[in-house]
Design an enzyme around this catalytic site. Sequence first.
Site, PDB file in Angstrom:
ATOM      1  CB  ALA A  66      -8.793-125.650  -1.686  1.00 44.33           C
ATOM      2  N   GLY A 111      -6.442-129.918  -3.247  1.00 42.15           N
ATOM      3  CA  GLY A 111      -7.085-129.067  -4.870  1.00 42.15           C
ATOM      4  C   GLY A 111      -5.600-128.995  -5.414  1.00 42.15           C
ATOM      5  CD  GLU A 114      -9.399-132.175  -5.813  1.00 46.14           C
ATOM      6  OE1 GLU A 114      -9.354-131.376  -5.065  1.00 46.14           O
ATOM      7  OE2 GLU A 114     -10.245-132.571  -6.120  1.00 46.14           O
ATOM      8  CD  GLU A 134      -9.240-133.120  -0.711  1.00 45.37           C
ATOM      9  OE1 GLU A 134      -8.390-134.152  -0.531  1.00 45.37           O
ATOM     10  OE2 GLU A 134      -8.921-132.397  -1.692  1.00 45.37           O
TER      11      GLU A 134
HETATM   12  N1  CO8 Z   1      -4.687-123.337   2.974  1.00 43.42           N
HETATM   13  C1  CO8 Z   1      -4.178-122.322   3.527  1.00 43.42           C
HETATM   14  N2  CO8 Z   1      -3.017-122.194   3.936  1.00 43.42           N
HETATM   15  C2  CO8 Z   1      -2.222-123.031   3.982  1.00 43.42           C
HETATM   16  C3  CO8 Z   1      -2.589-124.197   3.615  1.00 43.42           C
HETATM   17  C4  CO8 Z   1      -3.894-124.507   2.895  1.00 43.42           C
HETATM   18  N3  CO8 Z   1      -4.296-125.493   2.288  1.00 43.42           N
HETATM   19  N4  CO8 Z   1      -1.654-125.234   3.487  1.00 43.42           N
HETATM   20  C5  CO8 Z   1      -0.628-124.631   4.241  1.00 43.42           C
HETATM   21  N5  CO8 Z   1      -0.915-123.188   4.497  1.00 43.42           N
HETATM   22  C6  CO8 Z   1      -0.085-122.232   5.423  1.00 43.42           C
HETATM   23  C7  CO8 Z   1      -0.014-122.723   6.721  1.00 43.42           C
HETATM   24  O1  CO8 Z   1      -1.323-122.189   7.425  1.00 43.42           O
HETATM   25  C8  CO8 Z   1       1.042-121.914   7.340  1.00 43.42           C
HETATM   26  O2  CO8 Z   1       0.579-120.517   7.444  1.00 43.42           O
HETATM   27  P1  CO8 Z   1       1.372-119.382   8.360  1.00 43.42           P
HETATM   28  O3  CO8 Z   1       2.921-119.453   8.371  1.00 43.42           O
HETATM   29  O4  CO8 Z   1       0.495-118.418   8.341  1.00 43.42           O
HETATM   30  O5  CO8 Z   1       1.041-120.253   9.821  1.00 43.42           O
HETATM   31  C9  CO8 Z   1       1.877-121.874   5.965  1.00 43.42           C
HETATM   32  O6  CO8 Z   1       1.021-122.054   4.933  1.00 43.42           O
HETATM   33  C10 CO8 Z   1       2.946-122.787   6.092  1.00 43.42           C
HETATM   34  O7  CO8 Z   1       2.501-124.129   6.511  1.00 43.42           O
HETATM   35  P2  CO8 Z   1       2.950-124.984   7.785  1.00 43.42           P
HETATM   36  O8  CO8 Z   1       3.318-124.255   8.926  1.00 43.42           O
HETATM   37  O9  CO8 Z   1       1.459-125.776   8.166  1.00 43.42           O
HETATM   38  O10 CO8 Z   1       4.023-125.863   7.270  1.00 43.42           O
HETATM   39  P3  CO8 Z   1       4.177-127.345   7.714  1.00 43.42           P
HETATM   40  O11 CO8 Z   1       5.678-127.770   6.869  1.00 43.42           O
HETATM   41  O12 CO8 Z   1       4.459-127.328   9.122  1.00 43.42           O
HETATM   42  O13 CO8 Z   1       3.065-128.368   7.045  1.00 43.42           O
HETATM   43  C11 CO8 Z   1       1.680-129.007   5.168  1.00 43.42           C
HETATM   44  C12 CO8 Z   1       2.944-128.515   5.746  1.00 43.42           C
HETATM   45  C13 CO8 Z   1       2.005-130.625   5.929  1.00 43.42           C
HETATM   46  C14 CO8 Z   1       1.405-129.252   3.976  1.00 43.42           C
HETATM   47  C15 CO8 Z   1       0.513-128.402   6.032  1.00 43.42           C
HETATM   48  O14 CO8 Z   1       0.606-127.202   5.876  1.00 43.42           O
HETATM   49  C16 CO8 Z   1      -0.847-128.858   5.930  1.00 43.42           C
HETATM   50  O15 CO8 Z   1      -1.357-129.898   6.053  1.00 43.42           O
HETATM   51  N6  CO8 Z   1      -1.656-127.972   5.047  1.00 43.42           N
HETATM   52  C17 CO8 Z   1      -3.066-128.419   4.587  1.00 43.42           C
HETATM   53  C18 CO8 Z   1      -3.041-129.414   3.495  1.00 43.42           C
HETATM   54  C19 CO8 Z   1      -4.626-129.718   3.000  1.00 43.42           C
HETATM   55  O16 CO8 Z   1      -5.305-129.969   4.075  1.00 43.42           O
HETATM   56  N7  CO8 Z   1      -4.741-129.511   1.980  1.00 43.42           N
HETATM   57  C20 CO8 Z   1      -6.342-129.872   1.249  1.00 43.42           C
HETATM   58  C21 CO8 Z   1      -7.136-128.643   1.643  1.00 43.42           C
HETATM   59  S1  CO8 Z   1      -8.548-128.827   1.368  1.00 43.42           S
HETATM   60  C22 CO8 Z   1      -8.688-129.199  -0.471  1.00 43.42           C
HETATM   61  O17 CO8 Z   1      -7.756-128.843  -1.140  1.00 43.42           O
HETATM   62  C23 CO8 Z   1     -10.084-129.290  -1.108  1.00 43.42           C
HETATM   63  C24 CO8 Z   1      -9.999-129.103  -2.772  1.00 43.42           C
HETATM   64  C25 CO8 Z   1     -11.584-128.611  -3.317  1.00 43.42           C
HETATM   65  C26 CO8 Z   1     -12.130-127.309  -2.650  1.00 43.42           C
HETATM   66  C27 CO8 Z   1     -13.497-127.121  -3.453  1.00 43.42           C
HETATM   67  C28 CO8 Z   1     -14.048-125.854  -3.103  1.00 43.42           C
HETATM   68  C29 CO8 Z   1     -13.441-124.734  -2.311  1.00 43.42           C
END
Ligand code: CO8
Length: 257
Positions: A66, A111, A114, A134
């Site tokens: 998400a 998400g 999921e 998460e």
């Molecule tokens: N949300 C928003 N932006 C994101 C997300 C995300 N989940 N994942 C990556 N991005 C963005 C980064 O912020 C970055 O943006 P910018 O270039 O503007 O700085 C861009 O995508 C590229 O990402 P990274 O620079 O971080 O790339 P890396 O190769 O260094 O890392 C990863 C890749 C490991 C995937 C890393 O981006 C990461 O850990 N992302 C988050 C993953 C995460 O925690 N996902 C779970 C989110 S919570 C969820 O999904 C809950 C679901 C239920 C929700 C219910 C109601 C809302």
Amino acid sequence: MEYNNLLLSITDRIALVTINRPKALNAINEELMSELGSLFMEDLPKQDIAGVIITGSGEKAFIAGADITQFPSLDKAGGSEKSRKGHNVFNAIENFHKPVIAAINGFSLGGGNELAMACHMRIAAENARFGQPEVNLGLVPGYGGTQRLTQLVGKAKSMELNLTGDMIKADEAHRIGLVNQVVGVGESVEAARAILQKIATKGPLAVSKAIALVNASVDPKQDGFELEIEYFGECMGSDQCKEGVTAFLEKRKAEFK
Ligand code: CO8
């Protein structure tokens, strides 16, 4: 309908849905979730299609979860509301009457994973990475992940993935039953298409009933055994079954309408 966050193309009766927010690794924001809801509840049910493939734009990510940037504005009630909306949309995907396959390229996290698990099958490229991170954010999965992951891989592995937030590689995801097949990078959509083309040659009523019955097997609100008896009769009484059985006896390929 116009979509801002996904691309839809239909070729040979197979719909290809590409989640298209590559700059945010295809993270699911509010608008994208609404678009997925419209797609599966209003648009695709009207189309003459044999199946659906969902993939992510670019090689780096299927969906990285998400969209975390929307979390700071959410409180307890807002969190539950967004979670419920996601549940409704993903339930619509899981219960879609045609097969839906996730073609997973790169990160399949939170998400995003999921969504992949709500699909009927998952094909992973070798570079795919899976996880429910998460807990790193002080959250639990909110789009059905704790339930569907347990259904797919069993309680022990689901506990491990949900509690540690660790990522696993495609071969491990295959070993534990999270994905159906692992293919080369860039090949997951074509592999999914090949499966859908095969299913398209089968009896369409039987295919849609099989989806509903397998889903019923993990739904405590439904009696899957009783439902199977009912749907078996429905299929047996259908023209499609007449064609399938006649074709077998005449030693020819069935042609289902
Ligand atoms: N949300 C928003 N932006 C994101 C997300 C995300 N989940 N994942 C990556 N991005 C963005 C980064 O912020 C970055 O943006 P910018 O270039 O503007 O700085 C861009 O995508 C590229 O990402 P990274 O620079 O971080 O790339 P890396 O190769 O260094 O890392 C990863 C890749 C490991 C995937 C890393 O981006 C990461 O850990 N992302 C988050 C993953 C995460 O925690 N996902 C779970 C989110 S919570 C969820 O999904 C809950 C679901 C239920 C929700 C219910 C109601 C809302």
